[in-house]
Design a protein around this motif. Structure first.
Motif, short mmCIF file in Angstrom:
data_model
loop_
_atom_site.label_atom_id
_atom_site.label_comp_id
_atom_site.label_asym_id
_atom_site.label_seq_id
_atom_site.Cartn_x
_atom_site.Cartn_y
_atom_site.Cartn_z
N TYR A 22 0.86 -1.31 0.08
CA TYR A 22 -0.05 0.03 0.03
C TYR A 22 0.82 1.39 0.04
N GLY A 23 0.47 2.11 -0.80
CA GLY A 23 1.18 3.45 -0.97
C GLY A 23 0.24 4.77 -1.03
N THR A 24 0.68 5.64 -1.22
CA THR A 24 -0.26 7.19 -1.69
C THR A 24 0.55 8.00 -2.53
N LEU A 25 -0.09 8.65 -3.46
CA LEU A 25 0.38 9.62 -4.41
C LEU A 25 -0.24 10.73 -4.05
N ILE A 26 0.36 11.60 -3.82
CA ILE A 26 -0.10 13.24 -3.50
C ILE A 26 0.42 14.24 -4.31
N TRP A 27 -0.36 15.16 -4.95
CA TRP A 27 -0.20 16.34 -5.65
C TRP A 27 -0.32 17.32 -4.82
N LYS A 43 -1.70 24.18 -0.42
CA LYS A 43 -2.90 24.37 -0.07
C LYS A 43 -3.82 23.50 -0.09
N HIS A 44 -3.59 22.76 -1.22
CA HIS A 44 -4.64 21.43 -1.69
C HIS A 44 -3.69 20.22 -1.68
N PHE A 45 -4.14 19.12 -1.20
CA PHE A 45 -3.56 17.81 -1.27
C PHE A 45 -4.48 16.69 -1.92
N VAL A 46 -4.18 16.58 -3.26
CA VAL A 46 -4.74 15.68 -4.08
C VAL A 46 -4.24 14.18 -3.90
N LYS A 47 -5.02 13.42 -3.01
CA LYS A 47 -4.45 12.10 -2.62
C LYS A 47 -4.92 11.04 -3.44
N SER A 48 -4.05 9.91 -3.83
CA SER A 48 -4.81 8.71 -4.46
C SER A 48 -3.85 7.66 -3.74
N PRO A 49 -4.88 6.66 -3.22
CA PRO A 49 -4.39 5.29 -2.68
C PRO A 49 -3.53 4.50 -4.02
#
Length: 593
Positions: free
Chosen positions: A570-575, A579-585
């Motif tokens: 399991y990991g996470t991708l964040i852009w 101010k914004h945190f666009v997170k994807s597992p």
């Protein structure tokens, strides 16, 4: 003059169930299928008010949880499409009725469809809800569905088509506590919304197994099944029962019939830590598996075990919260394992909402009570929480597509509880941290979804190409497409622009492509990657610059390596632009999930 903003619409669809009953020669049950939109179960009233109920002050359930109630979109006009009917002592929702109901809702021009129903996963071209919801999607109507209540078993999630927003269930930071006090001073924090036990005194305790009738097995009696208890042993005592084998409410009724003054309902190992505040027909408390073991140990070690049920009360700001409900269905997705399901989780335990006056709060024939509000638990309850948010987002951002709305909700979700630790799994005997196969992208964060910064957008054509990449033949895809659709020469599920990232059979290196659309102010986003164990992850480019709303940028994500056989990484991708945190597992395996 009528204020149309306050109108409630209702229609019923029953030709499918009538045809089924006739085909099965069950005509004696046809009188149950009345030509009426009235809710004779309570489920529809509860879910509809959760999605769009207006503000109502002074709401409580038997005096507990008092406060102001409202739905997710409290100023919305609501429409109910009744497609489920009682028969065989339970009920069902037939494909023809579901399809007719959704088709009518599309024709009526609804803005959001909320479906707290489901069936076992099937190929999408054989899945009525998947087909009908795709036609809603083409009209710009987001469809939100419950994930199912078959947890904690894995691979049980329903409504798993990628164009559906699939919702799991988790807890609130409010509990309805009904503590248990033993004769040795031990106290356990159970849950219930039953009436108080008469008199502030200790009562004798007895387990169902100890109270078994001569013709019953100890196992059945411990489950407090009908006709398994000896009244001469139970009368005047607090009875201890185990979950499973029959409904929690019926166990209480069996306790009443056996003369018990109260009931302690203990979870079995399968049910774990999640306890439910039921409206039992006698004073009762529902406790966890570990606490049940302690209570049983006390009873078995004492000649005259005694106990007391402290009256129920509500408590807010409880910690940790949210916790994933044990019953919430989980992934992996059995049809498209690359698509992580459920998508998100939302409150689905002990939810207070409206109830029908045409049925008792338990639905049992022995219960003659009626209540305007009730607590219910299930992914049926979490689904309309998200539907309400979708309604608000459509009002705030009418230009957003269903996929953009879905992305905003998913990428703004959180995986932390109110102790700033990872959300826990209530279905785990050791209270282990939950995973994306349980909560999807995380617990909903409505204010974050209003301004997500970036979204992963998809068009109906993208979903059709997804079906092509999944190996579907064009003749099967025609049930989704309006005209003869031709699959492109090349398409890959890996490049399907979904807000979460799933890769199976990773044994070397794989590269995925995603697109991000700016829905906020101009900004510069940099990438942060928390890689799955044993996997190297690289992203190109590592910085995305957006100058205007609607601008899209592509990036590539390459994963190299492998997780151990039988394990999942399991990991996470964040852009983020800070101010914004666009997170994807990110979920990776070396074989089928």
């Amino acid at each position: 003059m009528i204020d149309t903003r306050k109108l409630i619409g209702a229609k019923y669809f029953n030709q499918g169930v009538i045809a089924y009953l006739k085909s099965q020669n069950l005509t004696d049950e046809l009188p149950l299928i009345v030509n009426s939109t009235r809710d004779y179960v309570g489920h529809g009233s509860h879910t509809l008010s959760t999605a769009g109920g207006n503000y109502v002050s002074g709401v409580s359930v038997f005096g507990s949880g008092i406060g102001t109630a409202k739905g997710g979109s409290p100023k919305a006009r609501v429409a109910a499409y009744k497609v489920c009917w009682p028969f065989h002592n339970s009920g069902g929702c037939y494909d023809a009725d579901i399809f007719d109901g959704i088709d009518q809702a599309i024709y009526d021009g609804v803005d959001v469809l909320s479906l707290s129903i489901g069936s076992p996963p099937a190929e999408y071209y054989d899945d009525t809800i998947a087909i009908a919801s795709f036609h809603a999607l083409k009209k710009g109507i987001p469809v939100v569905c419950s994930a199912g209540n078959s947890g904690p078993s894995m691979a049980t999630a329903t409504n798993i088509a990628p164009w559906i927003l699939t919702v799991g269930a988790s807890t609130l930071d409010r509990e309805f506590q009904a503590p248990i006090e033993l004769g040795n001073g031990q106290r356990f924090w159970g849950s219930s919304l039953s009436r108080p036990l008469a008199g502030r005194k200790l009562y004798p305790l007895i387990t169902g197994a100890q109270a078994k009738a001569t013709t019953a097995s100890a196992d059945d009696a411990m489950l407090c099944k009908p006709k398994t208890l000896d009244r001469s042993k139970v009368n005047g005592k607090i009875l201890v029962c185990l979950t499973g084998g029959s409904s929690r409410i019926d166990k209480g009724m069996q306790a009443v019939l056996a003369g018990a003054v109260g009931m302690i309902l203990c979870n079995d190992r399968f049910s774990g830590f999640k306890i439910i505040a039921d409206l039992h027909v006698l004073p009762a408390s529902h406790i966890s598996y570990n606490d049940g073991q302690a209570v049983s140990s006390y009873i078995n070690s004492r000649k005259n075990p005694m106990g007391y049920l402290i009256p129920p009360s509500s408590k807010v700001n409880t910690k940790p919260s949210p916790i994933m409900a044990a019953f919430s269905s989980r992934g992996p997705n059995m049809i498209s394992p690359e698509i992580i399901k459920p998508d998100v989780t939302a409150p689905g335990v002990n939810i207070i909402a409206a109830f029908s006056g045409a049925v008792s709060p338990t639905g049992e024939p022995f219960d003659n009570r009626t209540v305007p509000y009730i607590t219910m638990s299930g992914t049926s309850m979490s689904c309309p929480h998200v539907s309400g948010i979708v309604g608000l987002l459509k009002a705030l951002h009418p230009e957003w597509s269903p996929a953009a709305i879905k992305s905003a909700i998913m990428t703004s979700a959180t995986i932390s509880d109110n102790t700033m630790n990872l959300m826990l799994d209530g279905g785990s005997p050791i209270f282990a941290p939950a995973t994306p196969f349980i909560y999807g992208s995380g617990h909903i964060h409505p204010t974050g979804a209003i301004d997500p910064g970036l979204v992963y957008d998809l068009s109906p054509n993208d979903y059709l190409e997804f079906l092509c990449a999944s190996g579907y033949k064009e003749k099967n895809i025609r049930v989704f497409a309006d005209e003869n659709f031709k699959c492109p020469v090349f398409c890959s599920i890996l490049n399907f622009n979904y807000p979460s990232i799933g890769v199976q059979n990773l044994t070397g290196s794989v590269t995925l492509t995603r697109r991000l659309k700016n829905v906020g102010r101009p900004g510069v986003y940099r990438v942060i990657v928390r890689r799955p164990e044993g996997v190297k992850v690289s992203v190109k480019p590592r910085v995305l610059k957006f100058w205007k709303i609607g601008e899209e940028k592509r990036f590539e994500l390459t994963m190299t390596g492998a997780v151990a056989e039988g394990q999942i990484g399991y990991g996470t991708l964040i852009w983020t632009d800070d101010k914004h945190f666009v997170k994807s597992p990110i979920v990776v395996s070396s074989g089928f999930f």
